[in-house]
Design a protein around this motif. Structure first.
Motif, mmCIF file in Angstrom:
data_model
loop_
_atom_site.group_PDB
_atom_site.id
_atom_site.type_symbol
_atom_site.label_atom_id
_atom_site.label_comp_id
_atom_site.label_asym_id
_atom_site.label_seq_id
_atom_site.Cartn_x
_atom_site.Cartn_y
_atom_site.Cartn_z
ATOM 1 N N LEU A 263 5.173 -30.709 -17.111
ATOM 2 C CA LEU A 263 4.123 -30.145 -17.948
ATOM 3 C C LEU A 263 4.647 -29.852 -19.354
ATOM 4 C CD1 LEU A 263 2.485 -27.613 -15.443
ATOM 5 C CD2 LEU A 263 1.793 -29.962 -15.956
ATOM 6 N N PHE A 264 3.800 -30.130 -20.362
ATOM 7 C CA PHE A 264 4.146 -29.847 -21.754
ATOM 8 C C PHE A 264 2.963 -29.168 -22.443
ATOM 9 C CE2 PHE A 264 6.951 -33.358 -20.728
ATOM 10 C CZ PHE A 264 8.135 -33.024 -21.372
ATOM 11 N N ASP A 265 3.286 -28.355 -23.446
ATOM 12 C CA ASP A 265 2.269 -27.831 -24.355
ATOM 13 C C ASP A 265 2.233 -28.731 -25.585
ATOM 14 O OD1 ASP A 265 1.854 -25.777 -22.606
ATOM 15 O OD2 ASP A 265 3.095 -24.330 -23.704
ATOM 16 N N ILE A 266 1.035 -29.016 -26.085
ATOM 17 C CA ILE A 266 0.852 -29.974 -27.172
ATOM 18 C C ILE A 266 0.316 -29.265 -28.409
ATOM 19 C CG2 ILE A 266 -0.348 -32.070 -27.906
ATOM 20 C CD1 ILE A 266 1.717 -32.490 -25.686
ATOM 21 N N GLN A 267 0.905 -29.603 -29.557
ATOM 22 C CA GLN A 267 0.436 -29.064 -30.832
ATOM 23 C C GLN A 267 0.104 -30.229 -31.766
ATOM 24 O OE1 GLN A 267 2.962 -27.067 -34.092
ATOM 25 N NE2 GLN A 267 2.061 -25.334 -33.008
ATOM 26 N N PHE A 268 -1.125 -30.221 -32.294
ATOM 27 C CA PHE A 268 -1.557 -31.264 -33.216
ATOM 28 C C PHE A 268 -1.256 -30.857 -34.657
ATOM 29 C CE2 PHE A 268 -4.197 -31.833 -29.458
ATOM 30 C CZ PHE A 268 -4.070 -33.204 -29.243
ATOM 31 N N THR A 269 -1.139 -31.837 -35.505
ATOM 32 C CA THR A 269 -0.933 -31.595 -36.935
ATOM 33 C C THR A 269 -1.964 -32.389 -37.718
ATOM 34 O OG1 THR A 269 0.578 -33.471 -37.282
ATOM 35 C CG2 THR A 269 1.542 -31.377 -36.550
ATOM 36 N N PHE A 270 -2.150 -32.037 -38.968
ATOM 37 C CA PHE A 270 -3.000 -32.857 -39.823
ATOM 38 C C PHE A 270 -2.179 -33.331 -41.015
ATOM 39 C CE2 PHE A 270 -3.633 -28.508 -41.358
ATOM 40 C CZ PHE A 270 -3.479 -28.646 -42.730
ATOM 41 N N TYR B 56 3.423 -32.683 -31.637
ATOM 42 C CA TYR B 56 4.587 -32.012 -31.072
ATOM 43 C C TYR B 56 4.342 -31.647 -29.608
ATOM 44 C CZ TYR B 56 6.088 -31.600 -35.912
ATOM 45 O OH TYR B 56 6.454 -31.878 -37.209
ATOM 46 N N ALA B 57 5.368 -31.874 -28.782
ATOM 47 C CA ALA B 57 5.342 -31.492 -27.374
ATOM 48 C C ALA B 57 6.382 -30.398 -27.151
ATOM 49 C CB ALA B 57 5.641 -32.698 -26.482
ATOM 50 N N TYR B 58 5.987 -29.324 -26.476
ATOM 51 C CA TYR B 58 6.877 -28.189 -26.210
ATOM 52 C C TYR B 58 7.072 -28.035 -24.701
ATOM 53 C CZ TYR B 58 6.068 -26.582 -31.019
ATOM 54 O OH TYR B 58 5.994 -26.482 -32.387
ATOM 55 N N GLU B 59 8.316 -27.778 -24.325
ATOM 56 C CA GLU B 59 8.575 -27.404 -22.938
ATOM 57 C C GLU B 59 8.155 -25.948 -22.757
ATOM 58 O OE1 GLU B 59 12.219 -28.703 -20.895
ATOM 59 O OE2 GLU B 59 12.865 -29.378 -22.885
ATOM 60 N N PRO B 60 7.287 -25.678 -21.802
ATOM 61 C CA PRO B 60 6.879 -24.284 -21.571
ATOM 62 C C PRO B 60 8.084 -23.419 -21.228
ATOM 63 C CG PRO B 60 5.449 -25.807 -20.387
ATOM 64 C CD PRO B 60 6.619 -26.617 -20.883
#
Length: 660
Positions: free
Chosen positions: A142-149, A103-107
Motif C-alpha cells: 500500500l502507498f499514499d499518493i500525492q499529486f502535483t500541478f 509522489y508515492a509515500y510508504e505509510p
C-alpha cells in the motif's frame, strides 16, 4: 525570478486567509486594491495579486485528490512502468499530463517518498516511471499518493505581469487600453487583395482583411468578432495568408488558447504558404498520436517523425527559418524564455480570443481573471463601442453577422438568446440536404429531439457519467444514416466524416467510441466534448446529454463544472456546430430545468420536431445492453488533453490551472 513576490502583492497577507468560494478571503486593504478600475498603472499589481491567490487555491484544491492506501498494478513482461488507477481522471479531476510528477509515500512514521514521472495518461489510469532500483517491492504493498500541478503556466503569467513594468506607457499603453485619438491612421495598402479561398469573402470579411493589412488600428489590436459560423477563423486565416504574401518583411505569430484550435489554424494555412516557413510548435507534453495527419505529412511540426519526441529549434533557427509560428498561448511563452527580440514579430494573431482570459487563468473571477482581453476591450474601451449612429469604427474592429454554417432552424434559438437577432442565414445548398429524411418528424425542419428516459451511471467514484440507453439510441440513428440500403435512397452524399457526436462526459464519449468501433460505422466519425468541437462544424451533429435520473447529480456537475445544464456558453457552442441536421438525445424532464434548453425544446415542440415516445418506453436491461454493445472494458488508449479542457475556454474554471 518568474514568480517574484512584490511588496505591493504580499502573499503572506493572502496566506492568513483560507482561499475558498464561501466567503471573501481578503482583508479590506487588499479588496480596495482589487476593486480599483483596471488601468495601465495598476495592471501588474492587480493581476499579480490575483495570480498569487489563484496559486494558493490550486495548492489547496489539488490536495483533495490525494489518495491513501492504494496498490500499484504492474504489467506482465514490462517492469519499467507501474499503473495507478485514478478516480475522476476521465474528467481531469485531477488533471494529469505526460511529464507530470506524482509522489508515492510508504505509510508510517518515516513516510519515505518516491518520485514517479507520468509517461502515459489513459482514460482511467496513468503509467508511471519510478526508479525501480530505489523503489521497494510493490506487489500488494500500500502507498499514499500525492499529486502535483505544473507551475509553468502560472510562472508564464507572472512573468507577463512583471514585463509590463519594463515597458513604457508609450510602448504598451495603447495596446492594453486603446484610445481612438491615438491611432496611427495609416494609409491603405495599394495592392489587390485576392482571396485564397474558393468562395469570395463577404464585404465585412474583406474589410477586416484590408484593415489588418493596412495596420489601421495600430498600435491598438484589431478585433474581429461575431456569432458562431460567421467565418471568424476563415477571416483570420485569410488575413495571415495575405500578410505573408504581400508583406515580405512580415514575421507572424499565430496563437489560440487550445491545441485543437491551433492545429486548425496550421492546417488551413498549409495550402497557401511556404511550408518551409511554417512551424506548428507543440509543448513537450503533446502526444504524437494527437498531431493531425495533415501536419505530420507536411513536416511542419517540432516533433521527430521517427522517435515522436518534441524538440525546440534554437532561437536563431526560429528567427531565420520561420516566418509563421503557430502555437498555443501558453507555449508561446517559450519564445519569451528564448529571449526573442521584442520587435521580431510584425503581426500577432489570436484565434478564439474570446475564450482566453487575461492573463489566461481560471480562478478569482470576481475581480476580473475570468474576463478575456477581447471582452474587456469591447466592454470597457470607448474606442471599440458603437458610435452615436450605432456603427463601429471599421479602423478598429469588424463584426461578422452572416452565418455560413447552419440551416435557419438550427440557429434560430441561439440567434434570439445570444445575438440580438443579428444573424443572417447565408449557408449554401448543403444546409438543405437532410430535409425530407425519413426519420425527421417534420420533413422540412432538420432537427430531431428524441426523448430518452435512461439511467445515468458512473464507475466507482468518478464524476464522469454515461447513459447506455442514449448510446443505444445513437447507434440506431447512425445505422439509419449510414446503412447502405438507406444511403442508396437519397443519402449517397453522406460520409462518416460528415458526422459528429458530442457529449459533455468523457465516459459517455468512450462508450460511444467503442460502440462505433464495434459496429464499424467508419473511422471518420468524430466523438468528443463540446470543447473538442470549438470552432468546428459537421454536416450532422448528434448531442448526447446523458443526465437522466437524479437531480442531485446536477450539484456534482456544478461542483466539477461538467455537463450541459446551467452553462449557456457550452449550450450555445453545442447547438451551433451542425450544418444540416441536429439530433438531440436526452431526458426532457432534466433538460427543462435549464431555461436555455427549455427554450430549445419548446422550439422543437412548436415545429413538431419531437419524437413521440412514451415515458415508459421499454429499454433493454442495462447490463444486457452493456454486454451486447461490449462497453464494459476500460479504454486502453490515451485521450486528448484538450478534450475537456475548456472549462476555461467557456469561462468555466476547474480547480486548478489546466496546463499543456
Amino acid at each position: 525570478m518568474l514568480n517574484k513576490r512584490t511588496e505591493q502583492c504580499n502573499p503572506d497577507l493572502l496566506n492568513k486567509h483560507s482561499v475558498n468560494e464561501e466567503y471573501d478571503p481578503w482583508n479590506s486593504l487588499v479588496r480596495e486594491r482589487l476593486e480599483k478600475k483596471l488601468n495601465f498603472d495598476n495592471y501588474k499589481e492587480k493581476f499579480s495579486m490575483l495570480l498569487h491567490v489563484e496559486e494558493l487555491q490550486m495548492q489547496k484544491d489539488i490536495r483533495n485528490y490525494d489518495m491513501k492506501g492504494v496498490v500499484f498494478q504492474q504489467e506482465r513482461g514490462d517492469r519499467r512502468f507501474l499503473t495507478l488507477v485514478v478516480p475522476g481522471l476521465a474528467e481531469n479531476r485531477p488533471s494529469v499530463l505526460r511529464g507530470d510528477k506524482i509522489y508515492a509515500y510508504e505509510p508510517g512514521m518515516l513516510k519515505r517518498r518516491y518520485e514517479g514521472i507520468v509517461h502515459k495518461v489513459q482514460m482511467l489510469d496513468v503509467k508511471l516511471g519510478f526508479d525501480l532500483n530505489d523503489m521497494p517491492y510493490v506487489k500488494g504493498k500500500l502507498f499514499d499518493i500525492q499529486f502535483t500541478f505544473n507551475r509553468l503556466p502560472v510562472q508564464m503569467e507572472h512573468r507577463a505581469c512583471e514585463r509590463i513594468t519594463s515597458v513604457t506607457r508609450q510602448e504598451m499603453g495603447h495596446v492594453l487600453f486603446p484610445q481612438e485619438e491615438c491611432l496611427d491612421q495609416r494609409g491603405e495598402i495599394n495592392k489587390q487583395v485576392r482571396s485564397f479561398y474558393d468562395r469570395n469573402l463577404n464585404s465585412e470579411q474583406q474589410q477586416a482583411v484590408q484593415k489588418i493589412l493596412s495596420g489601421s488600428s495600430r498600435p491598438a489590436p484589431y478585433l474581429v468578432f461575431g456569432p458562431p459560423g460567421t467565418g471568424k477563423t476563415v477571416t483570420l486565416v485569410e488575413a495571415i495568408k495575405q500578410v505573408h504574401s504581400l508583406i515580405d518583411s512580415s514575421f507572424i505569430l499565430a496563437c489560440a488558447p487550445e491545441n485543437s484550435a491551433a492545429d486548425l489554424l496550421a492546417e488551413r494555412l498549409l495550402d497557401h504558404v511556404d511550408k518551409g516557413k511554417l512551424l506548428r510548435m507543440y509543448a513537450a507534453s503533446r502526444p504524437w498520436d494527437f498531431v493531425p495527419q495533415k501536419l505530420r505529412d507536411a513536416r511542419v511540426v517540432n516533433m521527430d517523425s521517427v522517435l515522436h519526441d518534441v524538440f525546440y529549434p534554437s532561437k536563431e533557427d526560429l528567427m531565420r527559418n520561420y516566418r509563421i509560428i503557430v502555437t498555443t498561448l501558453v507555449t508561446a511563452g517559450r519564445l519569451v524564455s528564448a529571449v526573442f527580440p521584442r520587435a521580431h514579430f510584425t503581426h500577432i494573431f489570436i484565434d478564439e480570443a474570446g475564450h482566453a482570459t487575461e492573463p489566461e487563468s481560471p480562478i478569482t473571477q470576481k475581480y476580473g481573471l475570468e474576463t478575456s482581453l477581447l471582452e474587456r476591450l469591447m466592454t470597457s474601451c470607448n474606442a471599440y463601442s458603437r458610435g452615436h449612429r450605432g456603427h463601429y469604427n471599421s479602423n478598429l474592429l469588424t463584426k461578422l453577422v452572416n452565418n455560413y454554417r447552419s440551416h435557419r432552424a438550427i440557429i434560430e434559438v441561439p440567434k434570439q438568446l445570444f445575438y440580438d437577432n443579428e444573424l443572417n442565414e447565408c449557408a449554401g445548398d448543403f444546409r438543405n440536404v437532410m430535409l425530407d429524411w425519413d426519420e425527421l418528424p417534420n420533413k422540412r425542419f432538420p432537427i430531431v429531439f428524441h426523448p430518452v428516459y435512461g439511467k445515468d451511471e458512473r464507475e466507482g467514484s468518478s464524476p464522469s457519467f454515461f447513459n447506455v440507453a442514449e448510446v443505444e439510441t445513437i447507434e440506431r440513428y447512425l445505422k439509419k444514416l449510414l446503412d447502405d440500403n438507406v444511403r442508396s435512397r437519397g443519402l449517397k452524399h453522406l460520409r462518416p466524416e460528415m458526422i459528429g457526436v458530442i457529449s459533455p462526459y468523457k465516459r459517455q464519449v468512450q462508450k460511444i467510441q467503442k460502440m462505433i468501433e464495434k459496429r464499424r460505422f467508419g473511422p471518420g466519425i468524430k466523438v468528443g466534448s463540446v470543447e473538442e468541437f470549438q470552432g468546428q462544424e459537421r454536416r450532422i451533429i448528434i448531442l448526447s446529454t446523458v443526465r437522466s435520473t437524479k437531480k442531485e447529480f446536477l450539484e456534482m456537475d456544478k461542483d466539477f463544472h461538467l455537463g450541459f445544464l446551467n452553462n449557456p456558453k457550452r449550450f450555445n457552442v453545442a447547438i451551433t456546430r451542425a450544418q444540416a441536421l441536429l439530433i438531440l438525445i436526452g431526458n426532457p424532464d432534466m433538460l427543462r430545468l435549464d431555461e436555455n434548453w427549455k427554450r430549445f425544446l419548446d422550439h422543437c415542440d412548436e415545429n413538431n420536431a419531437t419524437v413521440e415516445v412514451g415515458r415508459k418506453e421499454k429499454v433493454e436491461d442495462i447490463a444486457d445492453t452493456l454486454k451486447r454493445l461490449n462497453l464494459f472494458s476500460a479504454a486502453s488508449s490515451e485521450f486528448d488533453e484538450d478534450s475537456e479542457i475548456s472549462q476555461r475556454q467557456l469561462q468555466e474554471h476547474p480547480e486548478w490551472t489546466r496546463h499543456e
